[in-house]
Design a protein around this motif. Structure first.
Motif, mmCIF file in Angstrom:
data_model
loop_
_atom_site.group_PDB
_atom_site.id
_atom_site.type_symbol
_atom_site.label_atom_id
_atom_site.label_comp_id
_atom_site.label_asym_id
_atom_site.label_seq_id
_atom_site.Cartn_x
_atom_site.Cartn_y
_atom_site.Cartn_z
ATOM 1 N N LYS A 230 0.722 -0.935 0.092
ATOM 2 C CA LYS A 230 -0.045 0.016 0.208
ATOM 3 C C LYS A 230 1.034 1.358 0.364
ATOM 4 O O LYS A 230 0.699 1.599 -0.569
ATOM 5 N N THR A 424 -4.279 -3.339 5.106
ATOM 6 C CA THR A 424 -4.559 -2.579 3.982
ATOM 7 C C THR A 424 -5.549 -2.624 3.454
ATOM 8 O O THR A 424 -5.777 -1.754 3.100
ATOM 9 N N ASP A 428 -8.170 1.107 2.104
ATOM 10 C CA ASP A 428 -7.977 1.457 0.952
ATOM 11 C C ASP A 428 -9.749 1.780 0.642
ATOM 12 O O ASP A 428 -9.541 2.020 0.104
#
Length: 512
Positions: A230, A424, A428
């Motif tokens: 990321k 992650t 997101d």
């Protein structure tokens, strides 16, 4: 091991000395299991203290888990080469030393390094503590010994979040590591004094150095890729591409080497048993789902729900209460019936509760968060206890040690991978949800106008609307992760039916 057993039979510990040794070994196991969960509620404090993001803070969890997983396949070789008691004592001392160094770390890089070393030191302690318990106890009391060991395995995850939260709030995150040192020194001292006469004859076994190097290469590359993806914008980064290539090539080379080596570090041939690979698939999917959700919960509670580390610890620890109560029932039932329905019930129960948790709201109170976690604990022993027995019953007797080590390796590794994927994906999805909600919230400007007419400045009103959007974006993201985890549990529950009905009951005394 036969020399060790013989020694234990000629000079057995008795009475108070026997139970003191048992408590010492159980305490060592407690300490290692505790360190897998005590850091969960501490991630926001560690991230804040070291001035890094929460996703970088989770390296503290994944680095320890990966290092612990990598060392597990080497435990048998280390015990034969250096002795079970020596390995236990040295591992305990090193675990205490690296714990202290973790507490003194003043950067995320140093902390991750010392957590890796702590994981390498702690990896052998779980199987060694269990092996030594079996050696020092007479056969008629072996059940009580394993019961004591199993209880520490169940109680430690309950105590971890509570103790971690309290220490972070009262004295600082460093103390979640410092507290290991006194117990580690005590266990290693008494361990050597009481158990050195049980040391058996040392055997110089060859070690699969190539297999170990390939294992470290692909596991470390894959974990780094997941952790850093990321931050580096995934495959637009040459570094991530390079890590992916190393992971793929390393994994392929590892598989080929281990299938053809005469003395493989990981005996992949055990996967020829359908019951074993189905059990390992189930435990990897289910444990990854469970551990990922467990790591996410305290981060969400502390960062966005206004909980202190202590409050988040109490909420997270709820999942262990019914697990401890139900464990003896699950163990009894797993010896008397086909374990597959028990595993299916346990994993499906975990999935059902996790899916229920995916309908959370940002105004939930403590008990609305904690009660589902309390009831979730009921499924844990029905998932873990019979599944271990089923896996071991599926392999040949001489393969049990290899099969147990491989299952432990994959279980721990799935938890580390899931932690990276969950943290992650959580961030997101929150960014995506925020972008979506921003287009709908107050599109006409009526809310902003209403707030300014009530006396707020335009800047304050916009800040309040922005805060509301961010809060709901995180809540939606959290629910989405719980939903995906719940579905993963359901898939894992169905996977157990790929295993055939067992024709024998395994002695899981040597399984860790």
């Amino acid at each position: 091991m036969s020399a060790n057993v013989a020694a234990a039979q000629t000079k057995p510990l008795e009475g108070g000395a026997l139970w003191l040794a048992a408590l010492m070994l159980a305490a060592a196991n407690f300490l290692v299991v505790l360190d897998t969960t005590i850091a969960n509620v501490s991630v926001p404090n560690i991230a804040g203290g070291l001035a890094v993001s929460s996703s970088q803070g989770t390296y503290v969890i994944t680095s320890y888990a990966v290092a612990e997983a990598i060392i597990v396949p080497l435990t048998g070789w280390l015990a034969a080469r250096f002795g079970t008691v020596r390995l236990f004592v040295v591992s305990m001392l090193l675990f205490g030393l690296f714990s202290v160094l973790c507490g003194f770390a003043n950067s995320i890089e140093l902390l991750v390094l010392f957590r890796v070393l702590q994981g390498l030191a702690g990896g052998p302690l779980m199987p060694m503590s269990q092996t030594l318990l079996q050696q020092i106890f007479p056969k008629e009391k072996a059940g009580a010994a394993i019961g004591l060991w199993s209880m520490t395995t169940l109680v430690a995850p309950i105590m971890g979040p509570i103790l971690g939260g309290y220490l972070c709030d009262q004295v600082g995150w460093s103390w979640i590591f410092f507290i290991n040192a006194p117990l580690a020194i005590t266990c290693s001292y008494f361990g050597w004094q009481m158990l050195k006469r049980f040391e058996g004859k040392l055997i110089k076994l060859p070690v699969d150095a190539v297999g170990l190097a390939l294992l470290i290469a692909w596991v470390a590359s894959l974990q780094l890729m997941l952790d850093e993806g990321k931050n580096l914008d995934w495959f637009s980064s040459p570094e991530i591409v390079a890590l992916a290539i190393i992971a793929v090539i390393g994994f392929a080379a590892f598989m080929i080497w281990e299938m053809t080596a005469s003395n493989p570090i990981v005996n992949l041939r055990v996967f020829r048993h359908r019951g074993y690979w189905a059990s390992v698939l189930t435990i990897s999917l289910a444990f990854g789902s469970f551990f990922g959700a467990t790591v996410l919960t305290p981060q969400w509670l502390q960062s966005y729900m206004g909980y202190t580390a202590t409050q988040a610890g109490y909420a997270t620890a709820m999942s262990g209460i019914l697990a401890v109560i139900a464990a003896p029932i699950a163990a009894q039932m797993s010896t008397k019936m086909d374990p597959r329905p028990l595993v299916f019930f346990g994993v499906m129960w975990l999935g059902g509760v996790t899916l229920f948790r995916s309908f959370g709201t940002s105004d939930m109170g403590f008990w609305q968060v904690a009660l589902p976690l309390l009831f979730q604990g009921l499924g844990m022993p029905f998932f873990f206890v019979p599944l271990t027995g089923l896996a071991m019953a599926s392999v040949e007797t001489e393969e049990m040690a290899s099969a147990a080590g491989l299952m432990s390796f994959l279980r721990t590794l799935s938890g580390a991978f899931a932690t990276s994927l969950v943290t992650t994906s959580w961030e997101d999805k929150a960014s995506y949800n925020r972008a979506e909600l921003s287009g709908f919230v107050d599109a006409t400007g009526q809310a902003l106008q209403s707030l300014t007419q009530s006396g707020m400045s335009t800047e304050t009103a916009r800040g309040m609307i922005d805060q509301l959007v961010q809060s709901q974006s995180i809540m939606l993201s959290t629910n989405q992760i719980f939903w995906l985890s719940g579905l993963s549990f359901v898939i894992a529950a169905c996977a157990i039916w790929l295993a055939p009905r067992p024709t024998k009951v395994a002695d899981t005394g040597n399984v860790h």
